[in-house]
Every structure is written in C-alpha cells, then in structure tokens.
Design a protein around this motif. Structure first.
Motif, mmCIF file in Angstrom:
data_model
loop_
_atom_site.group_PDB
_atom_site.id
_atom_site.type_symbol
_atom_site.label_atom_id
_atom_site.label_comp_id
_atom_site.label_asym_id
_atom_site.label_seq_id
_atom_site.Cartn_x
_atom_site.Cartn_y
_atom_site.Cartn_z
ATOM 1 N N HIS A 174 34.188 44.171 90.945
ATOM 2 C CA HIS A 174 34.995 42.953 90.968
ATOM 3 C C HIS A 174 34.518 42.001 92.069
ATOM 4 O O HIS A 174 33.949 42.437 93.079
ATOM 5 N N ASP A 176 36.416 38.793 94.144
ATOM 6 C CA ASP A 176 37.669 38.056 94.342
ATOM 7 C C ASP A 176 38.736 38.494 93.339
ATOM 8 O O ASP A 176 39.493 37.681 92.792
ATOM 9 N N VAL A 178 38.431 39.635 90.321
ATOM 10 C CA VAL A 178 38.116 39.452 88.905
ATOM 11 C C VAL A 178 36.888 40.303 88.564
ATOM 12 O O VAL A 178 35.919 40.346 89.330
ATOM 13 N N ALA A 180 33.479 41.397 87.562
ATOM 14 C CA ALA A 180 32.203 40.680 87.537
ATOM 15 C C ALA A 180 31.070 41.522 86.956
ATOM 16 O O ALA A 180 29.931 41.046 86.859
ATOM 17 N N GLN A 277 39.622 45.005 84.728
ATOM 18 C CA GLN A 277 40.593 43.924 84.543
ATOM 19 C C GLN A 277 40.947 43.344 85.911
ATOM 20 O O GLN A 277 40.864 44.052 86.907
ATOM 21 N N GLN A 279 39.786 40.177 83.299
ATOM 22 C CA GLN A 279 38.497 39.723 82.808
ATOM 23 C C GLN A 279 38.272 38.245 83.159
ATOM 24 O O GLN A 279 39.219 37.459 83.208
ATOM 25 N N PRO A 280 37.040 37.867 83.401
ATOM 26 C CA PRO A 280 36.757 36.439 83.624
ATOM 27 C C PRO A 280 36.898 35.662 82.319
ATOM 28 O O PRO A 280 36.750 36.236 81.229
ATOM 29 N N ASP A 281 37.146 34.388 82.420
ATOM 30 C CA ASP A 281 37.302 33.534 81.243
ATOM 31 C C ASP A 281 35.930 33.021 80.804
ATOM 32 O O ASP A 281 35.591 31.847 80.930
ATOM 33 N N VAL A 282 35.122 33.950 80.290
ATOM 34 C CA VAL A 282 33.772 33.640 79.818
ATOM 35 C C VAL A 282 33.527 34.437 78.542
ATOM 36 O O VAL A 282 34.272 35.370 78.237
ATOM 37 N N GLU A 288 26.953 36.699 81.028
ATOM 38 C CA GLU A 288 27.954 35.709 81.416
ATOM 39 C C GLU A 288 28.928 36.278 82.439
ATOM 40 O O GLU A 288 29.309 35.607 83.403
ATOM 41 N N ILE A 289 29.351 37.514 82.236
ATOM 42 C CA ILE A 289 30.283 38.148 83.170
ATOM 43 C C ILE A 289 29.668 38.250 84.560
ATOM 44 O O ILE A 289 30.319 37.985 85.576
ATOM 45 N N GLY A 292 29.721 35.771 87.685
ATOM 46 C CA GLY A 292 30.790 35.736 88.679
ATOM 47 C C GLY A 292 30.370 36.253 90.040
ATOM 48 O O GLY A 292 31.130 36.147 91.013
#
Length: 306
Positions: A174, A176, A178, A180, A277, A279-282, A288-289, A292
């Motif tokens: 993770h 921050d 979220v 990654a 969890q 999850q990033p909004d991607v 893409e993940i 982050g």
C-alpha cells in the motif's frame, strides 16, 4: 488432497520439487515444443495487428504508455485463454499441467492468464511484488507457470525472484493507505544482490510460488521478451474476502477447474495475509495500479505526447 509423492511425479525430479519447496521457484528448459511456440507467436502477431488500430487499452489488450498510432506498442494480452484457442489448448496440455500437478497436487483450478510483452528497447517494467498480495487465499498452494516465448537473457528484462521469500511475510503493498500493488525490497531488508534472474532459451518455463517476491526491469535489448503466464491454485484454496480474485459464485468458480475434482471444503493454512483494499480508482491492471508508487525500483519509459 492426497500427497502424490516424489516416486510418482509426472515430469519433475525429486531435486526439482525440493528446490521449488525450498526456494519458491523453478526453471525447466525445453518444456514447450517448437511447434507450440510457433503457434503462439502467430497469435501474438494477430493481436499486435489489432493493437495497431487502437488508441487506448481495452478489455482484451493493454497498451504501453508510449503507444501511438504511428508506433503501436502492446504490453499485455489480457486473459488470452478466452480469446485464443491456441492458448486455451496449451493450458489444458500436460506441458503445463504435469509440472503443476507435481508441485501442488492433482486438483487444480485456474486463477488467470496473461501474456506479458516487452518489446525490444522499451518493454515496461513490473515493480517488485507478491502475487499473493493481490489475491490472498485460504492456503498458498498457488503458483504461476511462465512460458518463455523468446530466448531470455538478463538484458531482456526477465522475471527476477528473491529465493526463499515465499516463506516470509506478505509485505505491505500500500501507499498512503491505498493498494499500490508493489513494494521496495530494500525497505524490507531484502538485498538486491540476492535477486535471481530466470533466464533460458525459448520453450523454457519458469514456475514461481504465489508468495515469492518478484519483478522485472525494462527490456533494454534489441530483442522481444514475451512470457505467457498461467496462474493456478489447488482446488481447495479459496479466496479471502477482499481478494482481487474474480468470484461470481461456486458454479462459475468450478468452471475454472483445470483437472481433478472441485471441493466445497477449503483447506486452511496458518499463513500471513494482507487484504488488497482499498483499491485505487484506476483500470484493473498491474501497470496502472503500480503508478500509485511514489518511489520505483525500475526505470520507466515516458509516455508520448499526443
């Protein structure tokens, strides 16, 4: 699940099984015949032609950030077993399933497939991670078989692993708070000098444990580096709530059996677990993940200006 024992192994030796158990990975040369490699390369050419008509990734094909209409660049074919009869047929063959049965038993369920492409000179890196961080299960009889479609040398950006790390913790992936999808080995006491590149001729397969720390750098060579991954688990490994494993009910889950028999009795193992969890909004793509991350272990190729 019955222990098949080394004396009845299908294609691996007792020493190979012992190496996988102790180190968490295995490289088997000349496992995939040349005629299969030719058919897979033909399929890749078909998808590359499709990618040349695209301006953005879709649910079939994942494009490089540096992709453009004038210089099309494909980095992943998503779920190739769903869109290629060749990949589907190979998945059910003993070229793939025999070594998996030798390592985690005769009842196997598919997790996912992907064909990662690293074209000459720019193929994208995949940051250090553990597959199990993405999809924790009730036990860790989970592995990925990677088919080397091209000769694999260190300059090609091969898969690299930290031997024995499958017996350690599931590291925090993770940033921050979220998810990654990556971690920095040196931040967790792993010495980069210990990382092992999995190289070999086309037709070799790599097998890596779901908990082993692995990643791969840019392809800086003048040759393509393409690997077809079949990820699978023992049938009695069930996803933990919050896992990124697709779950549409037990009927659908059982359609993913590769061989053997399904079960309704999960096998529980006392192993470390982290939930991926929130999850990033991607888009759901490791590339893409991993954007982050604030600090990356590998170099990147900048996206082209439109």
């Amino acid at each position: 699940m019955a222990d098949r024992g080394c004396d009845v192994m299908e294609c691996l030796t007792a020493d190979q099984k012992a190496q996988y158990d102790e180190q968490g990975y295995l490289l088997v040369a000349n496992q995939i015949p040349d005629d299969w490699l030719t058919k897979i390369r033909d399929e890749i050419a078909r998808f590359e032609a499709e990618a040349a008509t695209m301006t953005e990734s879709n649910d079939r094909l994942d494009l490089e950030d540096s992709h453009s209409a004038d210089d099309p660049r494909l980095r992943r074919i998503k779920l190739p077993h769903m869109i290629s009869d060749v990949v589907l047929e190979l998945m059910y063959s003993d070229h793939v399933l025999a070594p998996a049965r030798d390592l985690i038993g005769s009842n196997l369920r598919l997790h996912t497939t992907k064909l990662n492409m690293k074209s000459a000179g720019y193929g994208a890196a995949v940051e250090w991670h553990q597959d199990y961080a993405f999809y924790p299960h009730t036990n860790d009889d989970i592995l990925a078989i990677g088919i080397c479609i091209d000769d694999m040398a260190e300059e090609n950006g091969p898969l690299m692993v930290f031997p024995g790390s499958h017996k350690g913790p599931v590291y925090d992936h993770h940033v921050d708070g979220v998810f990654a999808g990556a971690m920095l080995p040196e931040a967790h006491g792993l010495d980069m000098a210990d990382a092992v590149p999995l190289t070999g001729p086309a037709g070799s397969i790599s097998i890596h444990h779901g908990r082993i720390v692995h990643g791969s750098a840019l392809n800086t060579s003048n040759r393509a580096r393409r690997i077809l991954f079949y990820e699978m688990m023992a049938a009695d490994a069930f996803p933990i709530m919050g896992s990124m494993t697709k779950w549409d009910g037990i009927e659908d889950y059982n359609t993913r059996m590769l061989c053997g028999e399904p079960t309704l009795t999960p096998r529980l193992k006392d192993i470390p677990i982290r939930i991926p969890q929130p999850q990033p909004d991607v888009p759901i793509s490791i590339y893409e993940i991993q954007k982050g991350l604030k600090t990356r272990a590998f170099d990147t190729i900048p996206a082209k200006e439109s």
